[in-house]
Design a protein around this motif. Structure first.
Motif, PDB file in Angstrom:
ATOM      1  N   ALA A  32      28.591  12.363  60.823  1.00  0.00           N
ATOM      2  CA  ALA A  32      28.522  12.922  59.474  1.00  0.00           C
ATOM      3  C   ALA A  32      27.117  13.428  59.161  1.00  0.00           C
ATOM      4  O   ALA A  32      26.124  12.961  59.717  1.00  0.00           O
ATOM      5  N   GLY A  33      27.046  14.408  58.275  1.00  0.00           N
ATOM      6  CA  GLY A  33      25.755  14.888  57.812  1.00  0.00           C
ATOM      7  C   GLY A  33      25.083  15.903  58.697  1.00  0.00           C
ATOM      8  O   GLY A  33      23.902  16.212  58.489  1.00  0.00           O
ATOM      9  N   HIS A  34      25.791  16.481  59.660  1.00  0.00           N
ATOM     10  CA  HIS A  34      25.183  17.458  60.562  1.00  0.00           C
ATOM     11  C   HIS A  34      26.102  18.672  60.745  1.00  0.00           C
ATOM     12  O   HIS A  34      26.480  19.020  61.862  1.00  0.00           O
ATOM     13  N   PRO A  35      26.449  19.352  59.652  1.00  0.00           N
ATOM     14  CA  PRO A  35      27.343  20.501  59.772  1.00  0.00           C
ATOM     15  C   PRO A  35      26.730  21.670  60.539  1.00  0.00           C
ATOM     16  O   PRO A  35      27.430  22.386  61.259  1.00  0.00           O
ATOM     17  N   LEU A  36      25.411  21.875  60.392  1.00  0.00           N
ATOM     18  CA  LEU A  36      24.769  22.976  61.106  1.00  0.00           C
ATOM     19  C   LEU A  36      24.746  22.706  62.606  1.00  0.00           C
ATOM     20  O   LEU A  36      24.966  23.614  63.420  1.00  0.00           O
ATOM     21  N   PHE A  37      24.485  21.466  62.974  1.00  0.00           N
ATOM     22  CA  PHE A  37      24.487  21.106  64.392  1.00  0.00           C
ATOM     23  C   PHE A  37      25.881  21.280  64.989  1.00  0.00           C
ATOM     24  O   PHE A  37      26.029  21.734  66.131  1.00  0.00           O
ATOM     25  N   ALA A  38      26.905  20.939  64.211  1.00  0.00           N
ATOM     26  CA  ALA A  38      28.272  21.131  64.681  1.00  0.00           C
ATOM     27  C   ALA A  38      28.553  22.616  64.920  1.00  0.00           C
ATOM     28  O   ALA A  38      29.163  23.000  65.933  1.00  0.00           O
ATOM     29  N   GLY A  39      28.113  23.471  63.990  1.00  0.00           N
ATOM     30  CA  GLY A  39      28.293  24.906  64.175  1.00  0.00           C
ATOM     31  C   GLY A  39      27.535  25.421  65.381  1.00  0.00           C
ATOM     32  O   GLY A  39      28.033  26.284  66.126  1.00  0.00           O
ATOM     33  N   VAL A 191      20.038  28.134  65.631  1.00  0.00           N
ATOM     34  CA  VAL A 191      19.054  27.242  66.250  1.00  0.00           C
ATOM     35  C   VAL A 191      17.916  26.896  65.288  1.00  0.00           C
ATOM     36  O   VAL A 191      17.689  25.709  64.983  1.00  0.00           O
ATOM     37  N   PRO A 192      17.163  27.879  64.785  1.00  0.00           N
ATOM     38  CA  PRO A 192      16.065  27.498  63.877  1.00  0.00           C
ATOM     39  C   PRO A 192      16.558  26.936  62.543  1.00  0.00           C
ATOM     40  O   PRO A 192      15.932  26.034  61.979  1.00  0.00           O
ATOM     41  N   VAL A 193      17.676  27.467  62.053  1.00  0.00           N
ATOM     42  CA  VAL A 193      18.209  26.983  60.774  1.00  0.00           C
ATOM     43  C   VAL A 193      18.593  25.513  60.877  1.00  0.00           C
ATOM     44  O   VAL A 193      18.315  24.708  59.977  1.00  0.00           O
ATOM     45  N   THR A 194      19.227  25.147  61.992  1.00  0.00           N
ATOM     46  CA  THR A 194      19.677  23.765  62.188  1.00  0.00           C
ATOM     47  C   THR A 194      18.503  22.796  62.213  1.00  0.00           C
ATOM     48  O   THR A 194      18.502  21.766  61.528  1.00  0.00           O
ATOM     49  N   PHE A 195      17.491  23.122  63.000  1.00  0.00           N
ATOM     50  CA  PHE A 195      16.374  22.185  63.128  1.00  0.00           C
ATOM     51  C   PHE A 195      15.479  22.193  61.899  1.00  0.00           C
ATOM     52  O   PHE A 195      14.800  21.198  61.617  1.00  0.00           O
ATOM     53  N   LEU A 196      15.499  23.281  61.129  1.00  0.00           N
ATOM     54  CA  LEU A 196      14.717  23.324  59.888  1.00  0.00           C
ATOM     55  C   LEU A 196      15.335  22.429  58.826  1.00  0.00           C
ATOM     56  O   LEU A 196      14.631  21.691  58.131  1.00  0.00           O
ATOM     57  N   PHE A 197      16.666  22.463  58.706  1.00  0.00           N
ATOM     58  CA  PHE A 197      17.337  21.745  57.621  1.00  0.00           C
ATOM     59  C   PHE A 197      17.862  20.368  58.031  1.00  0.00           C
ATOM     60  O   PHE A 197      18.053  19.510  57.165  1.00  0.00           O
ATOM     61  N   GLU A 198      18.129  20.159  59.317  1.00  0.00           N
ATOM     62  CA  GLU A 198      18.716  18.882  59.744  1.00  0.00           C
ATOM     63  C   GLU A 198      17.811  18.068  60.658  1.00  0.00           C
ATOM     64  O   GLU A 198      18.093  16.896  60.909  1.00  0.00           O
ATOM     65  N   GLY A 199      16.747  18.654  61.163  1.00  0.00           N
ATOM     66  CA  GLY A 199      15.839  17.914  62.013  1.00  0.00           C
ATOM     67  C   GLY A 199      16.425  17.621  63.378  1.00  0.00           C
ATOM     68  O   GLY A 199      17.163  18.430  63.948  1.00  0.00           O
ATOM     69  N   ALA A 200      16.110  16.435  63.887  1.00  0.00           N
ATOM     70  CA  ALA A 200      16.544  16.066  65.234  1.00  0.00           C
ATOM     71  C   ALA A 200      18.061  15.942  65.294  1.00  0.00           C
ATOM     72  O   ALA A 200      18.706  15.573  64.309  1.00  0.00           O
ATOM     73  N   PRO A 201      18.653  16.215  66.463  1.00  0.00           N
ATOM     74  CA  PRO A 201      20.111  16.084  66.616  1.00  0.00           C
ATOM     75  C   PRO A 201      20.552  14.634  66.422  1.00  0.00           C
ATOM     76  O   PRO A 201      19.779  13.696  66.650  1.00  0.00           O
ATOM     77  N   PRO A 202      21.790  14.427  66.005  1.00  0.00           N
ATOM     78  CA  PRO A 202      22.295  13.056  65.824  1.00  0.00           C
ATOM     79  C   PRO A 202      22.612  12.407  67.167  1.00  0.00           C
ATOM     80  O   PRO A 202      22.673  13.075  68.206  1.00  0.00           O
ATOM     81  N   VAL A 203      22.788  11.116  67.122  1.00  0.00           N
ATOM     82  CA  VAL A 203      23.260  10.391  68.304  1.00  0.00           C
ATOM     83  C   VAL A 203      24.728  10.761  68.530  1.00  0.00           C
ATOM     84  O   VAL A 203      25.540  10.706  67.605  1.00  0.00           O
TER      85      VAL A 203
END
Length: 293
Positions: A32-39, A191-203
């Protein structure tokens, strides 16, 4: 409907049927909490695989067009989709997404210069009502960010679908290459949007790995290859109506996987949505004094 058109329509329908699993996969398997990473994981790996397989890159103006389509169809749509799926009940998110055919019907007039189609617009309204009856319930919540994300996803995907129809597909690109361009462009945008708004990838656990593989491989590359091929060969308003299959499949999976039930009102909604999908695949009826377009 001719046999060739029926086959194309059936193949196109595969995409929204698979996309209907997004709600269950997102809520049950993904962190949960990582919609950009999922995309991002749904788009970039699949796009790079397609490019490696086809070895075909855009030429000339298609660099800009592929980038624009990738951002609209993938880069913006995926985050909106996952944000809506996380912040809203699946039914609310699905109903907002069901507005996409109505937006496409309007854009077809302004962008594609098609004649206004009262027939398809009316069935689009019926389809939204049908989907609403299927998936909305008394416990439906309306988070503002989620609602805006759902509407944003419908708008960006509708514009992307319309421009895909307007520009067509260059003859040197296969459907796989064409889908790969867009998935890669959308993924690189994320890529940049994800790390800018969500930071490190989830476990990521085993369940999430399975979820990402499903969404990226089947719901990403394979589904989009068939989807973009259909847009090039079928009326864009007809193809967009097939998107109503997605929330209907989501509702069926809710019954099969989550133990939910469907009451008579929801079954009525199913019938209305199916009628709208079928009617939108057929030409408008000819009336005595003209055509109900």
């Amino acid at each position: 409907m001719r046999n060739n058109d029926f086959t194309r329509t059936a193949l196109a329908a595969f995409a929204p049927v698979v996309w209907g699993s997004t709600y269950v996969v997102t809520t049950e398997l993904l962190p949960a909490g990582h919609p950009l990473f999922a995309g991002l994981l749904r788009s970039l790996p699949a796009g790079l695989i397609a490019l490696a397989f086809t070895r075909t890159l855009p030429q000339g103006r298609w660099w800009g067009r592929a980038a624009a389509l990738g951002v609209l169809n993938i880069g913006l749509f995926f985050p909106f989709l996952f944000i809506a799926a996380e912040r809203l009940p699946g039914g609310v998110a699905a109903t907002l997404g069901a507005a996409q055919p109505l937006v496409v019907a309007l854009l077809a007039v302004g962008v594609l210069k098609e004649s206004p189609s009262a027939w398809r617009f009316a069935w689009g309204v019926v389809g939204v009502i049908g989907v609403g009856l299927v998936v909305l319930g008394p416990a439906a919540g309306f988070d503002l960010v989620g609602v805006l994300a759902g509407l944003g996803g419908a708008a960006t995907m509708a514009l992307g679908v319309t421009l895909t129809k307007k520009w067509g597909r260059p003859k040197e690109a296969s459907p796989t290459a064409f889908a790969g361009w867009q998935l890669t462009a959308g993924g690189l945008f994320l890529v940049p949007v994800t790390f800018l708004f969500e930071g490190a990838p989830p476990v990521i656990g085993l369940g999430a790995v399975i979820g990402y593989l499903w969404l990226g491989g089947i719901g990403g590359l394979l589904a989009y290859v068939l989807w973009f091929r259909a847009i090039g060969t079928l009326p864009v308003t007809s193809v967009s109506m097939l998107g109503l299959l997605s929330p209907m499949v989501a509702a069926v999976l809710g019954v099969a996987v989550l133990g939910q039930t469907l009451d008579p009102v929801q079954l009525t909604g199913f019938a209305l949505a199916l009628a709208a999908i079928v009617a939108a695949q057929r030409p408008a009826p000819v009336l005595a004094k003209g055509v109900l377009q």
